[in-house]
Scaffold this motif. Structure first.
Motif, short mmCIF file in Angstrom:
data_model
loop_
_atom_site.label_atom_id
_atom_site.label_comp_id
_atom_site.label_asym_id
_atom_site.label_seq_id
_atom_site.Cartn_x
_atom_site.Cartn_y
_atom_site.Cartn_z
N ASN A 184 0.84 -1.20 0.00
CA ASN A 184 0.00 0.00 0.00
C ASN A 184 0.87 1.25 0.00
OD1 ASN A 184 0.45 -1.22 2.68
ND2 ASN A 184 -0.39 0.72 3.44
N ARG A 185 0.34 2.29 -0.58
CA ARG A 185 1.14 3.48 -0.88
C ARG A 185 1.68 4.19 0.36
NH1 ARG A 185 0.06 4.73 -6.38
NH2 ARG A 185 -1.70 3.54 -7.18
N ASP A 186 1.02 4.05 1.51
CA ASP A 186 1.48 4.76 2.70
C ASP A 186 2.20 3.83 3.68
OD1 ASP A 186 -0.71 3.31 3.51
OD2 ASP A 186 -1.63 4.92 4.67
N SER A 187 2.67 2.69 3.21
CA SER A 187 3.40 1.77 4.09
C SER A 187 4.89 2.09 4.08
CB SER A 187 3.20 0.32 3.63
OG SER A 187 3.87 0.09 2.40
N GLY A 188 5.57 1.67 5.15
CA GLY A 188 7.01 1.85 5.20
C GLY A 188 7.72 1.08 4.11
N SER A 189 7.21 -0.13 3.79
CA SER A 189 7.82 -0.93 2.73
C SER A 189 7.72 -0.23 1.38
CB SER A 189 7.14 -2.30 2.64
OG SER A 189 7.32 -3.04 3.83
N GLN A 190 6.58 0.44 1.13
CA GLN A 190 6.42 1.13 -0.15
C GLN A 190 7.32 2.37 -0.21
OE1 GLN A 190 5.02 -0.25 -2.51
NE2 GLN A 190 4.35 1.21 -4.06
N ILE A 191 7.45 3.06 0.91
CA ILE A 191 8.37 4.19 0.98
C ILE A 191 9.78 3.73 0.66
CG2 ILE A 191 9.47 5.85 2.54
CD1 ILE A 191 6.75 6.06 3.99
N ARG A 192 10.15 2.57 1.25
CA ARG A 192 11.49 2.03 0.99
C ARG A 192 11.64 1.61 -0.47
NH1 ARG A 192 16.05 3.27 2.30
NH2 ARG A 192 16.41 3.07 0.08
N MET A 193 10.59 1.04 -1.05
CA MET A 193 10.66 0.59 -2.44
C MET A 193 10.83 1.77 -3.40
SD MET A 193 10.78 -1.96 -4.41
CE MET A 193 10.50 -2.51 -6.09
N ILE A 194 10.15 2.86 -3.13
CA ILE A 194 10.29 4.06 -3.96
C ILE A 194 11.72 4.57 -3.91
CG2 ILE A 194 9.59 6.48 -4.18
CD1 ILE A 194 6.77 5.54 -3.25
N LYS A 195 12.31 4.55 -2.72
CA LYS A 195 13.71 4.97 -2.60
C LYS A 195 14.64 3.99 -3.30
CE LYS A 195 13.25 7.63 1.69
NZ LYS A 195 13.85 8.88 1.22
N PHE A 196 14.33 2.70 -3.22
CA PHE A 196 15.12 1.68 -3.91
C PHE A 196 15.11 1.92 -5.43
CE2 PHE A 196 14.90 -2.29 -6.34
CZ PHE A 196 16.12 -2.88 -6.02
N MET A 197 13.96 2.28 -5.95
CA MET A 197 13.83 2.49 -7.40
C MET A 197 14.57 3.74 -7.87
SD MET A 197 12.02 -0.05 -8.67
CE MET A 197 11.35 0.55 -10.23
N GLY A 198 14.80 4.69 -6.98
CA GLY A 198 15.51 5.91 -7.36
C GLY A 198 14.75 6.71 -8.40
N ASP A 199 15.41 7.01 -9.51
CA ASP A 199 14.79 7.80 -10.58
C ASP A 199 13.88 6.96 -11.47
OD1 ASP A 199 16.12 10.08 -9.73
OD2 ASP A 199 17.86 9.69 -11.00
N THR A 200 13.86 5.66 -11.25
CA THR A 200 13.02 4.76 -12.06
C THR A 200 11.63 4.69 -11.46
OG1 THR A 200 14.97 3.42 -12.60
CG2 THR A 200 12.80 2.45 -13.04
N LYS A 201 10.61 4.99 -12.25
CA LYS A 201 9.25 5.07 -11.74
C LYS A 201 8.63 3.69 -11.61
CE LYS A 201 4.79 7.33 -12.55
NZ LYS A 201 4.01 8.20 -13.48
N LEU A 202 7.97 3.44 -10.48
CA LEU A 202 7.25 2.18 -10.27
C LEU A 202 6.06 2.09 -11.23
CD1 LEU A 202 7.08 1.88 -6.38
CD2 LEU A 202 7.89 0.08 -7.93
N ILE A 203 5.84 0.89 -11.75
CA ILE A 203 4.69 0.69 -12.62
C ILE A 203 3.41 0.94 -11.83
CG2 ILE A 203 4.52 -1.80 -12.13
CD1 ILE A 203 3.79 -2.15 -15.11
N ASP A 204 2.45 1.61 -12.44
CA ASP A 204 1.23 2.00 -11.75
C ASP A 204 0.00 1.34 -12.37
OD1 ASP A 204 -0.22 3.55 -9.80
OD2 ASP A 204 -0.89 4.81 -11.45
N LYS A 205 -0.01 1.21 -13.68
CA LYS A 205 -1.17 0.66 -14.38
C LYS A 205 -1.37 -0.81 -14.01
CE LYS A 205 -3.22 0.05 -18.96
NZ LYS A 205 -3.03 0.21 -20.43
N ASP A 206 -2.58 -1.14 -13.57
CA ASP A 206 -2.96 -2.51 -13.21
C ASP A 206 -2.13 -3.09 -12.06
OD1 ASP A 206 -4.88 -2.55 -15.28
OD2 ASP A 206 -3.37 -3.19 -16.74
N ALA A 207 -1.47 -2.24 -11.28
CA ALA A 207 -0.68 -2.73 -10.15
C ALA A 207 -1.61 -3.24 -9.05
CB ALA A 207 0.21 -1.62 -9.60
#
Length: 249
Positions: A184-207
């Protein structure tokens, strides 16, 4: 690939675990294996941690402490070390715990990382945070134990989660679509994943998103096509806190 409690973990990012305080302290970090530091810096770090320990011994029981789900074992260890009381450890999860810090409902938050938005919110609220690094945590990627893929590089994981790689055959696996689950978008794991991805955008469509750490482990282990799914979690929860190990045997 190392098998941990019958779940395969692909990739391991070592993260710092922080104590966040609603007051500014001139304390910094403690790392068992410091990177490039000279002797004076290491001595200073050790002195700061000793100061923190003394501070906690003298004041621990007057604090209200909260944090992310995966840091409950750390909270229990701190309580055993510094508290004279026996209390139930309850955490409100990453974002809720941080917001309670800002509203004054708690005094200390234990967590892995926080988004720039949350830190900016604290700054806007006029709250000066002190952040002390106290240990390390693993951020792991999980696949079903029957998936023939045994390792993925950081770049391959980023390509999967950005939509560039969509089939397991592209990384040496079966010819099957990849189901890349997210938190979920407001979880600590998702915050960490966004930082892991850096400048690469996470896929959003049909996620497909999961609102707790247990459910993403469960679905990878039991989903009809779990063999071809991938997800991520904090190591401590996956290895030590996930309550239903039999479900993924």
């Amino acid at each position: 690939m190392k098998e941990i409690n019958k779940k395969q973990l692909i990739g391991l990012c070592i993260l710092a675990l922080f104590i966040i305080l609603g007051v500014k302290l001139s304390l910094d970090r403690n790392i068992d294996e410091p990177s490039i530091q000279d002797e004076d810096e290491i001595i200073e770090d050790n002195q700061e941690i000793e100061t923190l320990k003394m501070y906690l011994r003298e004041n621990y029981d007057r604090f209200v402490i909260d944090g992310s789900t995966s840091t409950k074992p750390l909270h229990e260890s701190l309580s055993n070390l510094f508290s004279s009381n026996v209390v139930d450890i309850v955490h409100s999860k990453t974002v809720d715990a941080f917001n309670k810090l800002l509203s004054g409902e708690n005094d200390i938050v234990i967590g892995v990382d926080y988004s720039d938005e949350l830190l900016d919110k604290a700054k806007t609220s006029g709250i000066d945070l002190g952040k002390i690094e106290i240990t390390r945590e693993g951020f792991v990627f999980l696949i079903n134990k029957n998936n023939p893929v045994k390792s993925l590089s950081i770049e391959q994981i980023k390509d999967i989660y950005s939509g560039k790689i969509t089939n397991w055959s592209q990384v040496g696996g079966d010819d099957a679509p990849i189901k890349a689950f997210q938190r979920n978008r407001d979880s600590g794991s998702q915050i960490r994943m966004i930082k892991f991805m850096g400048d690469t955008k996470l896929i959003d469509k049909d996620a497909q998103y999961f609102d707790n750490m247990g459910s993403i482990v469960e679905v990878i282990g039991n989903y009809d096509e779990g063999k071809y799914s991938i997800g991520y979690n904090m190591y401590t929860f996956t290895e030590k806190q996930y309550p239903n190990q039999d479900a993924i045997s």
